[in-house]
Design a protein around this motif. Sequence first.
Motif, PDB file in Angstrom:
ATOM      1  N   LYS A  15      -2.310  -4.149  -8.439  1.00 14.92           N
ATOM      2  CA  LYS A  15      -3.684  -4.049  -8.943  1.00 14.92           C
ATOM      3  C   LYS A  15      -3.711  -3.870 -10.468  1.00 14.92           C
ATOM      4  O   LYS A  15      -4.638  -3.297 -11.014  1.00 14.92           O
ATOM      5  N   GLY A  28       0.808  -1.209   0.000  1.00 14.29           N
ATOM      6  CA  GLY A  28       0.000   0.000   0.000  1.00 14.29           C
ATOM      7  C   GLY A  28       0.844   1.263   0.000  1.00 14.29           C
ATOM      8  O   GLY A  28       0.526   2.236  -0.680  1.00 14.29           O
ATOM      9  N   ASP A  62      -2.347   3.686  -6.443  1.00 16.24           N
ATOM     10  CA  ASP A  62      -3.662   3.405  -5.855  1.00 16.24           C
ATOM     11  C   ASP A  62      -4.584   4.620  -5.974  1.00 16.24           C
ATOM     12  O   ASP A  62      -5.754   4.497  -6.329  1.00 16.24           O
ATOM     13  N   LYS A  63      -4.034   5.782  -5.681  1.00 16.42           N
ATOM     14  CA  LYS A  63      -4.812   7.020  -5.750  1.00 16.42           C
ATOM     15  C   LYS A  63      -5.273   7.276  -7.189  1.00 16.42           C
ATOM     16  O   LYS A  63      -6.436   7.603  -7.430  1.00 16.42           O
ATOM     17  N   LYS A  83      -7.956   4.703  -8.233  1.00 18.70           N
ATOM     18  CA  LYS A  83      -9.243   5.005  -7.598  1.00 18.70           C
ATOM     19  C   LYS A  83      -9.942   6.151  -8.327  1.00 18.70           C
ATOM     20  O   LYS A  83     -11.136   6.079  -8.621  1.00 18.70           O
ATOM     21  N   TYR A 143       2.717  -3.426 -10.548  1.00 24.00           N
ATOM     22  CA  TYR A 143       1.668  -2.919  -9.662  1.00 24.00           C
ATOM     23  C   TYR A 143       0.732  -4.069  -9.285  1.00 24.00           C
ATOM     24  O   TYR A 143       0.302  -4.838 -10.132  1.00 24.00           O
ATOM     25  N   GLN A 148       1.252   3.767  -3.324  1.00 22.99           N
ATOM     26  CA  GLN A 148       0.247   4.720  -2.854  1.00 22.99           C
ATOM     27  C   GLN A 148      -0.210   5.657  -3.986  1.00 22.99           C
ATOM     28  O   GLN A 148      -1.405   5.909  -4.148  1.00 22.99           O
TER      29      GLN A 148
END
Length: 131
Positions: A47, A2, A9-10, A13, A45, A6
């Motif tokens: 994800k 995470g 991820d941001k 999203k 990554y 980070q």
Amino acid sequence: LGKQFQEQDKKLKELSMQSYRQLPDEEIEINIAELKTLALESPDYYKIAQVYFFIGYNQEKLTNYGGAYKSFQEAIKLKPAMGFFLPISRMDTVFEKWWMQKISTTAWGTAGILLLVIALSFYMSRPWNCI
């Protein structure tokens, strides 16, 4: 992971939320470009499968069914159990739409060529010159 990812991820999203909104085609194309950039810049990554899912989802919205199908396939290849938390079953619908699009294009092309051949044949026979 995470903390390491980070920023990614941001960005994911933000782009995934935009994917579910009704946007003009130009903005959808920008989202696709940003998602592809995210996939290329961060191939490790964690994800990455979700990135490919949202690329496919946005391509489907632009009726680019071939690209959407390939992106969904890539997402499933990277994370086979993805269907438990994202609607990857869209892939079947996209595949059908892609083939229907191909068949429709081929049928219209064939009809156009046949019409052209018939018109040329009629002109070459010149029935109005018969005595």
